[in-house]
Design a protein around this motif. Sequence first.
Motif, PDB file in Angstrom:
ATOM      1  N   LEU A 144       0.818  -1.212   0.000  1.00 25.35           N
ATOM      2  CA  LEU A 144       0.000   0.000   0.000  1.00 25.35           C
ATOM      3  C   LEU A 144       0.857   1.268   0.000  1.00 25.35           C
ATOM      4  O   LEU A 144       0.664   2.166  -0.827  1.00 25.35           O
ATOM      5  CB  LEU A 144      -0.920  -0.014   1.215  1.00 25.35           C
ATOM      6  CG  LEU A 144      -1.821   1.210   1.406  1.00 25.35           C
ATOM      7  CD1 LEU A 144      -2.839   1.305   0.283  1.00 25.35           C
ATOM      8  CD2 LEU A 144      -2.535   1.170   2.741  1.00 25.35           C
ATOM      9  N   TYR A 145       1.811   1.348   0.938  1.00 25.69           N
ATOM     10  CA  TYR A 145       2.590   2.579   1.078  1.00 25.69           C
ATOM     11  C   TYR A 145       3.378   2.884  -0.204  1.00 25.69           C
ATOM     12  O   TYR A 145       3.407   4.000  -0.685  1.00 25.69           O
ATOM     13  CB  TYR A 145       3.552   2.498   2.267  1.00 25.69           C
ATOM     14  CG  TYR A 145       2.863   2.451   3.616  1.00 25.69           C
ATOM     15  CD1 TYR A 145       1.588   2.974   3.792  1.00 25.69           C
ATOM     16  CD2 TYR A 145       3.495   1.868   4.714  1.00 25.69           C
ATOM     17  CE1 TYR A 145       0.960   2.917   5.021  1.00 25.69           C
ATOM     18  CE2 TYR A 145       2.879   1.816   5.952  1.00 25.69           C
ATOM     19  CZ  TYR A 145       1.613   2.340   6.101  1.00 25.69           C
ATOM     20  OH  TYR A 145       0.998   2.290   7.323  1.00 25.69           O
ATOM     21  N   ARG A 146       4.021   1.851  -0.745  1.00 22.59           N
ATOM     22  CA  ARG A 146       4.773   2.107  -1.967  1.00 22.59           C
ATOM     23  C   ARG A 146       3.814   2.447  -3.112  1.00 22.59           C
ATOM     24  O   ARG A 146       4.123   3.264  -3.983  1.00 22.59           O
ATOM     25  CB  ARG A 146       5.664   0.921  -2.330  1.00 22.59           C
ATOM     26  CG  ARG A 146       6.740   1.306  -3.347  1.00 22.59           C
ATOM     27  CD  ARG A 146       7.678   0.182  -3.654  1.00 22.59           C
ATOM     28  NE  ARG A 146       8.563  -0.183  -2.564  1.00 22.59           N
ATOM     29  CZ  ARG A 146       9.661   0.479  -2.244  1.00 22.59           C
ATOM     30  NH1 ARG A 146      10.006   1.534  -2.932  1.00 22.59           N
ATOM     31  NH2 ARG A 146      10.410   0.097  -1.236  1.00 22.59           N
TER      32      ARG A 146
ATOM     33  N   MET D 285      -7.413 -11.167 -11.156  1.00 23.03           N
ATOM     34  CA  MET D 285      -8.383 -10.191 -11.663  1.00 23.03           C
ATOM     35  C   MET D 285      -7.887  -8.770 -11.467  1.00 23.03           C
ATOM     36  O   MET D 285      -8.155  -7.887 -12.282  1.00 23.03           O
ATOM     37  CB  MET D 285      -9.742 -10.389 -10.989  1.00 23.03           C
ATOM     38  CG  MET D 285     -10.551 -11.496 -11.661  1.00 23.03           C
ATOM     39  SD  MET D 285     -12.034 -11.919 -10.773  1.00 23.03           S
ATOM     40  CE  MET D 285     -13.040 -10.508 -11.081  1.00 23.03           C
ATOM     41  N   LEU D 286      -7.178  -8.552 -10.351  1.00 26.76           N
ATOM     42  CA  LEU D 286      -6.620  -7.221 -10.140  1.00 26.76           C
ATOM     43  C   LEU D 286      -5.590  -6.917 -11.213  1.00 26.76           C
ATOM     44  O   LEU D 286      -5.585  -5.828 -11.798  1.00 26.76           O
ATOM     45  CB  LEU D 286      -5.970  -7.131  -8.753  1.00 26.76           C
ATOM     46  CG  LEU D 286      -6.912  -7.134  -7.556  1.00 26.76           C
ATOM     47  CD1 LEU D 286      -6.119  -7.163  -6.264  1.00 26.76           C
ATOM     48  CD2 LEU D 286      -7.805  -5.910  -7.600  1.00 26.76           C
ATOM     49  N   GLY D 287      -4.719  -7.902 -11.486  1.00 20.64           N
ATOM     50  CA  GLY D 287      -3.653  -7.685 -12.461  1.00 20.64           C
ATOM     51  C   GLY D 287      -4.191  -7.536 -13.865  1.00 20.64           C
ATOM     52  O   GLY D 287      -3.714  -6.715 -14.650  1.00 20.64           O
ATOM     53  N   ALA D 302      -1.280   0.526  -5.016  1.00 21.33           N
ATOM     54  CA  ALA D 302      -2.011   1.112  -3.893  1.00 21.33           C
ATOM     55  C   ALA D 302      -3.336   0.385  -3.707  1.00 21.33           C
ATOM     56  O   ALA D 302      -3.728   0.050  -2.586  1.00 21.33           O
ATOM     57  CB  ALA D 302      -2.227   2.603  -4.124  1.00 21.33           C
ATOM     58  N   ILE D 303      -4.008   0.104  -4.825  1.00 21.96           N
ATOM     59  CA  ILE D 303      -5.292  -0.589  -4.739  1.00 21.96           C
ATOM     60  C   ILE D 303      -5.095  -1.994  -4.183  1.00 21.96           C
ATOM     61  O   ILE D 303      -5.807  -2.451  -3.292  1.00 21.96           O
ATOM     62  CB  ILE D 303      -5.954  -0.644  -6.130  1.00 21.96           C
ATOM     63  CG1 ILE D 303      -6.348   0.767  -6.558  1.00 21.96           C
ATOM     64  CG2 ILE D 303      -7.156  -1.561  -6.122  1.00 21.96           C
ATOM     65  CD1 ILE D 303      -6.873   0.856  -7.972  1.00 21.96           C
ATOM     66  N   LYS D 304      -4.083  -2.656  -4.672  1.00 18.64           N
ATOM     67  CA  LYS D 304      -3.806  -4.028  -4.229  1.00 18.64           C
ATOM     68  C   LYS D 304      -3.514  -4.046  -2.728  1.00 18.64           C
ATOM     69  O   LYS D 304      -4.082  -4.855  -1.988  1.00 18.64           O
ATOM     70  CB  LYS D 304      -2.596  -4.539  -4.993  1.00 18.64           C
ATOM     71  CG  LYS D 304      -2.525  -6.039  -5.083  1.00 18.64           C
ATOM     72  CD  LYS D 304      -1.652  -6.387  -6.215  1.00 18.64           C
ATOM     73  CE  LYS D 304      -0.589  -7.269  -6.274  1.00 18.64           C
ATOM     74  NZ  LYS D 304       0.352  -7.241  -7.305  1.00 18.64           N
ATOM     75  N   LEU D 310      -7.700  -4.387   3.808  1.00 21.77           N
ATOM     76  CA  LEU D 310      -9.122  -4.412   4.113  1.00 21.77           C
ATOM     77  C   LEU D 310      -9.644  -5.842   4.240  1.00 21.77           C
ATOM     78  O   LEU D 310     -10.458  -6.130   5.109  1.00 21.77           O
ATOM     79  CB  LEU D 310      -9.910  -3.651   3.039  1.00 21.77           C
ATOM     80  CG  LEU D 310      -9.663  -2.137   3.059  1.00 21.77           C
ATOM     81  CD1 LEU D 310     -10.455  -1.454   1.974  1.00 21.77           C
ATOM     82  CD2 LEU D 310     -10.021  -1.565   4.432  1.00 21.77           C
ATOM     83  N   THR D 311      -9.180  -6.733   3.374  1.00 17.49           N
ATOM     84  CA  THR D 311      -9.675  -8.106   3.440  1.00 17.49           C
ATOM     85  C   THR D 311      -9.331  -8.744   4.766  1.00 17.49           C
ATOM     86  O   THR D 311     -10.181  -9.411   5.373  1.00 17.49           O
ATOM     87  CB  THR D 311      -9.033  -8.986   2.339  1.00 17.49           C
ATOM     88  OG1 THR D 311      -8.761  -8.203   1.228  1.00 17.49           O
ATOM     89  CG2 THR D 311      -9.907 -10.142   1.986  1.00 17.49           C
TER      90      THR D 311
END
Lengths: 341, 498, 366, 332
Positions: A144-146, D285-287, D302-304, D310-311
């Motif tokens: 996240l941070y990167r 799916m993210l990729g 950042a989304i990943k 969150l998960t």
Amino acid sequence: MNKETKRVLIAETTFSWKKFFLKWEWFLVLIFIGINIMNSFISPYYLSVSGLLSATSSFLEKAFIVLPMVFILIMGDIDISVGSVVALSAVIMGESYNRLGLPMGLAIIICLLVGALCGFINGFILIKFKELAPMIVTLGTQILYRGIATMILKDQASTGLTSITWFSNLYWGSIFGIPYMLIVFIVFAVIFGYILHKTNFGRYLYAIGSNETAAHFSGVEVDKVRLITFTLTGLFSAVTAVFLASRMGSVRPNIAVGYELEAISMVVLGGISSAGGKGNFIGAIISIFIIGLLRYGLGLINIPSQVMLVVIGSLLILAVLIPQLNLGKYFRRKQGVVKEA
Amino acid sequence: MSEYILELKGVTKIFPGVKALDRVQFQLKAGEIHALIGENGAGKSTLIKVITGVHKPDEGEIFINGERVNFRGPKDAQKAGIAAIYQHVTAYPHLTVTENIFMGHEIVRNKVVQWKEMHKEASELLAKLDADFSATDEMQSLSVAQQQLVEIAKALSMKAKIIIMDEPTAALSKNESERLYEVTEKLRDDGASIIFISHRFDDIFRLASRATVLRDSKYIDQFDIEGVTEKELITAMVGREITEMFPKIDVEIGEDVLRVEGLSRTGFFKDVSFNVREGEILGLTGLVGSRRTEVVEAIYGITKLDKGHVYLNGKEIHVKGPRHAMELGIGLLPEDRQQQGLILDWGLGRNVTLPVMKDISKKGITDEAKERSLSKNLLETVGVKALSIFDKASSLSGGNQQKVVVAKQLASKLKVIILDEPTKGVDVGAKAAIYEIIGELAKQGYAIILISSEMPEILGLCDRVVVMCEGRVTGEFDRREVSQEKILEKAMAKRTIG
Amino acid sequence: MKKRIFAILLSITVISALLVGCGKDNNKAPASGDQTNNEDNKGNEGSDNELKGKKLAVIVKSAGNPYNARQSSGFKEVVEAVGAEVIVKEPESATAEDQIVMINELVAQKVDAIAIAGNDTDALQPALQEAMNKGIKVLSFDSAVNAQSRAVHVNQAGTELIGQSLMEAILDISGGEGQFAILSATSQATNQNAWIEAMQKVMESDDKYSKLELVDIVYGDDEYQKSVDQTQALLSNYPDLKVICAPTTVGIMAAAKVLEDQGVTASVKLTGLGLPSEMGDYIGDGDDKSTPYMYLWNPIDIGRLTGYTAIALVKGEITGAEGETFVAGDLGDYTIVKAEDGGTEIILGPPFQFNPENIDEWKEVY
Amino acid sequence: MDKINLKKLINAREVSLFIVLILFGIFIQLRNPAFGTPKNINNMLINYSTTMVLAIGMMSVLLIGGIDISIGSILAFAGMVSALVIRDNPDTSVFVAIMIAVIVGGLCGLINGLVIAKGGVPPIIATMGSMNILRGLTYLVANNEWVAAYQINEGFKKFAMSKYLSFGLINNLIFIAFVIALVAYCFLKYTRLGRKIYAVGNNAQAAEISGINISRIKILVYTLMGILAGLSGALWVSLYASAQGDMGMGIEMDVIAACVIGGVSLAGGRGSVVGVLLGAITIAMLGNGLPLIGVSQFSLDAIKGAIIVLTVILNVLLQRQKLKNSLRRREI
């Protein structure tokens, strides 16, 4: 209360040379000396004050992460997000200066705050969701941070930091030939060592690492200690970011990749168990220099970096394997807090 | 062919610093139910672990059907037909009941685990035991009593020749116990030999044909149940008359110190109220699973209360955590002294001062000289048998460890001391010393809550007794009116109904 | 006891792994030495030993990449021929941090020149300036460091020339009109960004490109898997796509593989910059081949020209100022010209076109 | 019985993850119809088949409370060795090439296992060490070279694009990934050895008492992980028709993330093959999906990261709710 069973306990520490020399740290000192001897034999350039000082500077900036990482591991936790915290705080510092036009001094303060905040978030998630292992939380925040740093800077670099002389001097400057950074590091190392071994906070860290439940029952505010430690780790990642930025004069989101593993390696080599509760601060400090100077020495004879990977990896495993050989008779990892009688 | 299906001769087991078994002998006849009795810490658990191959004896021999065996591990013992139901340790929390029952001895055909059959058999076993849960439930969602049933089902499923039951009825209701008796007898009739460990004389007289008594890691005697009295067994277990152990000091009882009203925590306890006064020892008792520990942990701030009020010296308090509790003057000696009470790797001195680091430091910097003298003082007060304050806590015996935990409480300025099973696993000598300390504390004006499952302790020490059952207070007795029967009746109050 | 024996055995295993690592290196060093020696002997007519005792170092972008290895071998060949010692440094990963450490090590070894393929334009500046202050000649090659950190840059091909060539190729392959996309390396790679910029300038400069539409620029981070993902996303997002241009060796390889695997090579074509050895399989005229032709320069020649330039700098024949000329062995005469970033550079020459006629010959070379 | 099972099914984490995935898929589909085409799905699964295979191995490691961050390096080392063999012996058959990678990977895993189980080195440290060692060895054994497409024989290159293993039904790599998932599922569920892995992860003490040799299980699990990483190496080389020294770098983080999203607990003892597969598909799916809906390349990580954080938090909240419910039930 019962006169018959009343016994007298020894409460005075007795000094024993034998025990004093049977510590893991001495083993590290031996390695340290051995590496220096080896290096000066294999390279004629090794024994040069200026060369050694500049080499020291180049691994010391990472060493700022090692200081709080010692706390983290003694507490039995782990933080693999530090490299990303370095990147994010450095990027925000660079952008505060370049894009927002803030003065560099303010940008540095923002950088430190961002680092501390990142660490605080790690700690906060950990204390609010105790079911989660530090490994998984910091794995998530590592990405996240990167990721945020990448979002901010995209394919750009934040450059031009070299133009501020005083900022550049943070890393490159020196007084009487001693780099400022080395001085700053020594000051912080002494403070961290003092905190770990001489204060309540340090005692609490060992208590949590040895037996978190018992520590909690004994009134140690585990959550508070954990939160502070993770925040400190974030803060000192940001300190690394400042020096790194000063050294490079520009920042981009992909700096400091893999710093977490290097920092953890140094701590573990220093005799601090990743299971928590054990180890001595000085061990970690010695091992910073062992790894740093070993790399430098091998670099001077231009050992290919691929071989360096093999050497460092082997060293890491051996550092933990050797004490298992029951050489313990000779080199014992000292129990962090139990004073030898 | 020997008369005994299992025989142990001169078995000795030494752990660092402790002789857990000292030349113990034991004989189990084929087809009998044999009670193994003794106080906590008498060596029963170690003996079981030797029989099941978990521990290797340092000396002595084991015979099965007259043949000498040498177990290299638990697998060997299982192959020899020995199965054990342990008290707590063997549950796999994230797995289902079926998986728990069959772990390690799954029904396998052509190397393929047969889930259908296993589910079927598990369901049958559970039905046999009158269980009120399904074989597909996750283990961690079950109550302690239900988990015990699973353990029993597990042993039943192994169809072992020698079955060891380590206090299987401790958490069972009367109905469930009766059910278990029947099953146990049926097992015996089917040809199994059973070693039955229990504190309840009900169990022993109802089931066993013979009994072996251990005390202080030694073999004491063997009895035929027919013709023996409860008193004889107790004497063998304790080694002296009970009364002499409890020199109850008369103490002037003062004002209310701690009062709790209507404490509730969903799923654990409900509507718990009691009070304890200055100089008073309040007994809190009940069977396993009566939630005594959960109540005091909530008072101490380890867990959160859902409802209820806690008053200290008449003022309502809201405890935020253990540190806060201690600052207010409430101390807790936790139930599991090795996990919760002590840091075993640490020296005694540091263990003692951990709760009061703030008092022995200036601006957070530890004053080590002060620390040493304080801990030396306290450890000497409680009479810990050790050489120096730097000895590791793990090197002490159970009783001495407990004294260290007591010393820890004395370090803080407390008003209320809660002791949760302070004599669990402690040898008789140390027990007496701990009782003495408790008496002394009461004399000094502490309000004391003593949690104990050992009836003699409750009867001998306490000024008042509160009995809990399944998370509720079911009875309260004064010292003068209390008796073992009354306590037991209340402790099983709801269960007999349910 | 048993445990202890095991632990000892394990330690031995680990130590032997360590030794194997070092051993490998020892085996390797003479092997590559042999290679250069052979080449030495071939072009060794005017071998002078006037640089004997001098040390010239080369820092490539990262280890484990044959393109980089070719550059360093070219450098080595030229510099060893004049009797100087060559130090080759390959960072573990393509980061500026690792290169800075290596610069420090080279400064300590008192080398006479450092040639570097920068992993970052600006981040190396303080370290390189420090080196220059100590009297070390610094030059960059392949990927430039900023003008303040170098005497001169050895450019594989003029940025504009590359942009021009690539745009011509796109125009030619697409038949003069249609959509095309660019698959680049890391979003932070300096060369790629410069070339893409040059391509865009070329596009604006001439009307003949007006029917071409650049629909997207995506980044594969020079990682195979990401490049594949990005190529597939391009194909899905732009069904009318005619040409993909990948000015990166990893990206073009991944894209070629994707196009051929998807069987879309008849409608979507590929061009860009790629290594002939990696692309040997994909270059061809037929509808079953993805890449009609592509460009690259000879990395060995970059290394050699860098070597000659470094020698000239050390000898003092040049200082890196605009307008200076020198002879680069059999590569011919070169003149230092002004670079776009304000510094100076030497341009190797136009990029070389690899097509079905010559690819079989070249794929064995690099 | 059946009724209870149905309720359990709905409660199961896998189902909720599946639903979320479907919703996510629909969302992408609405934004870009190209996503749901069989071709794109096929591509996506092929590209992430190695991640799936690795995630299944990682699950068994996490099940016993361990961790292995050396898998990227094992993948590279085994894949490189196999590619080098192919380069030097062009007539190497596909089977032999894969077996070489599997054996090399298995040996690496075995050493990891021995260091951890017999040497008493914490898994994170041991595998961090071998991660460095093996990456270095990969470069050294290849002498800094890549193995290029033309140096790999047709048979091996075609392998990743053909469907012959399943007789023309689905792509070989997808087939292998699903076969391995199936085998792992059966192994963990239907063999004693598989059950023992769960036992060790749930309660090592109890497992020891019931006679399970814990260090043997540990060695087994790390060796299996090595074997799967080696296999992934071969698949990687076949899929990309080339071998580079830096292949698979950092893939361990994706794989661990897939496991965690799939509900595997890092403390050990909990996790299912189905969950892990869904986790791996989430990563895939993210990729694959995010670039399709025009999410900038720069926002991907950042989304990943946010999704992982969150998960795991959501998972904890669900667990807590579950526990609360069962406590409430107990109340009555």
